[in-house]
Design a protein around this motif. Structure first.
Motif, short mmCIF file in Angstrom:
data_model
loop_
_atom_site.label_atom_id
_atom_site.label_comp_id
_atom_site.label_asym_id
_atom_site.label_seq_id
_atom_site.Cartn_x
_atom_site.Cartn_y
_atom_site.Cartn_z
N UNK A 242 1.12 -0.96 0.37
CA UNK A 242 -0.20 0.16 -0.13
C UNK A 242 0.61 1.28 -0.38
N UNK A 243 1.95 1.28 0.61
CA UNK A 243 3.42 2.21 0.68
C UNK A 243 3.47 2.49 -0.91
N UNK A 244 3.90 1.89 -1.42
CA UNK A 244 4.34 1.73 -2.91
C UNK A 244 3.48 2.20 -4.06
N UNK A 245 2.09 1.74 -4.12
CA UNK A 245 1.69 1.86 -4.93
C UNK A 245 1.31 4.18 -5.76
N UNK A 246 1.13 3.98 -4.54
CA UNK A 246 1.54 5.89 -5.53
C UNK A 246 2.70 6.28 -6.18
N UNK A 247 4.42 5.15 -5.69
CA UNK A 247 5.06 6.19 -6.04
C UNK A 247 5.17 6.51 -7.82
N UNK A 248 5.53 6.88 -7.46
CA UNK A 248 5.91 8.34 -8.79
C UNK A 248 6.55 7.52 -10.49
N UNK A 249 7.64 6.42 -9.55
CA UNK A 249 8.65 5.98 -10.61
C UNK A 249 7.65 4.54 -10.88
N UNK A 250 6.87 4.75 -9.77
CA UNK A 250 5.59 3.07 -9.81
C UNK A 250 4.79 3.00 -11.46
N UNK A 251 3.75 4.25 -10.50
CA UNK A 251 2.81 4.93 -11.97
C UNK A 251 3.25 5.07 -12.98
N UNK A 252 4.83 5.82 -13.18
CA UNK A 252 5.30 6.18 -14.42
C UNK A 252 5.50 4.46 -14.72
N UNK A 253 6.26 3.15 -14.48
CA UNK A 253 6.17 2.13 -15.28
C UNK A 253 4.72 2.01 -15.64
N UNK A 254 3.72 2.23 -14.92
CA UNK A 254 2.78 1.24 -16.40
C UNK A 254 2.03 0.13 -15.73
N UNK A 255 2.95 -0.41 -15.50
CA UNK A 255 2.83 -1.86 -14.46
C UNK A 255 3.09 -1.60 -13.33
N UNK A 256 2.42 -2.65 -12.28
CA UNK A 256 3.01 -2.83 -10.42
C UNK A 256 3.63 -4.07 -10.82
N UNK A 257 4.72 -4.23 -9.96
CA UNK A 257 6.01 -4.81 -9.97
C UNK A 257 5.44 -5.95 -9.35
N UNK A 258 5.15 -5.58 -8.22
CA UNK A 258 4.19 -7.16 -7.78
C UNK A 258 3.08 -7.35 -8.41
N UNK A 259 2.91 -7.12 -9.17
CA UNK A 259 1.85 -7.72 -9.95
C UNK A 259 2.21 -9.24 -10.82
N UNK A 260 3.29 -9.24 -11.01
CA UNK A 260 4.54 -10.02 -11.54
C UNK A 260 4.65 -11.56 -10.52
N UNK A 261 4.09 -11.08 -9.47
CA UNK A 261 4.45 -12.11 -8.39
C UNK A 261 3.06 -13.13 -7.77
N UNK A 262 2.93 -14.07 -8.10
CA UNK A 262 1.50 -14.40 -7.69
C UNK A 262 1.22 -14.27 -6.04
N UNK A 263 2.07 -14.76 -5.34
CA UNK A 263 1.81 -14.77 -3.71
C UNK A 263 1.55 -13.45 -2.97
N UNK A 264 2.66 -13.28 -3.33
CA UNK A 264 2.79 -11.29 -2.91
C UNK A 264 1.28 -10.51 -3.65
N UNK A 265 1.08 -10.40 -4.78
CA UNK A 265 0.09 -9.95 -5.02
C UNK A 265 -1.65 -10.35 -4.27
#
Length: 289
Positions: A242-265
């Motif tokens: 939750x602390x990462x979801x509005x990180x400006x760098x992550x938002x600029x990616x257009x994807x969320x890194x954790x979504x490729x990790x099924x258990x974390x997501x």
């Protein structure tokens, strides 16, 4: 906003972001509690839910922190999901000339009221005991409310995974996206490389390692971080993501890194979908962090 100037606290959330904006017209879920001798001000527990599953000391538990999510939010969410009747005590934080002002906290610190955590926050008062350290509080709340599994072995594994989450966060805190020079396009490319990098110098690498460890202990996809029910790990992962979801760098990616990790997501999604958490996110007060 200069939260590092708030001396004497254990830690603050690294991002003052909220996944879901507060619904227009929604009332604050924190109401004025019975008066407490000055200089303290208190607000009662969100929703004031009842039906505590564990034996948390004598009387109503009192979670003591600043007026923000920070390192107390994991414990708050577990208490809410457990249906606990608890007091959500918050010291006010105001910005004065760009500097955080916390007079009530400082007064209590000077009076020795926060000695159980070396003059810092958070604290948990359960009547028969008062103690600090956010991780100790999280473990205690989890153990008293059914979030540490059913057996001693479950508890040990959940504790192991909790430490893995902490190790992942610590490793990532030492990594920083490069302050690249060059054109805006070149800077963006280097920043994206950092977040997607699967070497030990990249963000994705550490997420992948955590996901592999979660899968090791729960080979079948249950939708939970461990076993077949919510545990401390699900809440710890949720609070971190939750602390990462509005990180400006992550938002600029257009994807969320954790979504490729099924258990974390899955752990993140499972907590987010829990009715008590969804309601809390919708109604919790807007704060600086």
């Amino acid at each position: 906003i200069g939260l590092a100037l708030l001396s004497g606290c254990s830690a603050f959330a690294t991002s003052p972001s909220s996944l879901v904006g507060r619904v227009p017209g929604a009332k604050s879920s924190i109401s004025n509690a019975p008066s407490i001798p000055p200089p303290l001000r208190t607000r009662s527990s969100a929703q004031a839910l009842t039906g505590l599953r564990g034996g948390m000391g004598e009387g109503k538990p009192k979670l003591i922190y600043f007026d923000g999510r920070g390192v107390a939010e994991t414990a708050r969410m577990m208490l809410l999901v457990a249906g606990a009747d608890f007091e959500d005590f918050r010291y006010s934080v105001a910005m004065v000339d760009g500097v955080p002002s916390i007079p009530e906290f400082k007064a209590d610190k000077e009076a020795g009221n926060l000695v159980a955590n070396m003059g810092r926050l958070p604290l948990l008062d359960v009547g028969s005991a008062k103690f600090g350290q956010s991780h100790a509080i999280n473990r205690y709340v989890a153990s008293q409310n059914g979030f540490m599994g059913k057996t001693a072995e479950d508890a040990a594994i959940i504790d192991c995974l909790y430490e893995c989450v902490r190790d992942t966060k610590e490793a990532l805190s030492k990594l920083r996206a490069p302050s690249a020079s060059g054109t805006p396009e070149e800077k963006k490319a280097k920043t994206e490389e950092f977040w997607k990098d699967t070497s030990d110098k990249g963000f994705q690498h550490w997420l992948n390692r955590l996901d592999e460890t979660l899968a090791h202990f729960t080979p079948e996809d249950t939708g939970f971080a461990y076993g077949s029910s919510l545990s401390l790990i699900d809440f710890a992962i949720y609070s971190w993501i939750e602390s990462l979801v509005t990180n400006k760098d992550i938002l600029a990616l257009g994807t969320k890194p954790w979504e490729s990790c099924p258990r974390v997501n899955a752990a993140y999604d499972k907590v987010l979908a829990t009715p008590a958490v969804a309601k809390w996110i919708e109604e919790r007060p807007e704060t600086m962090f």
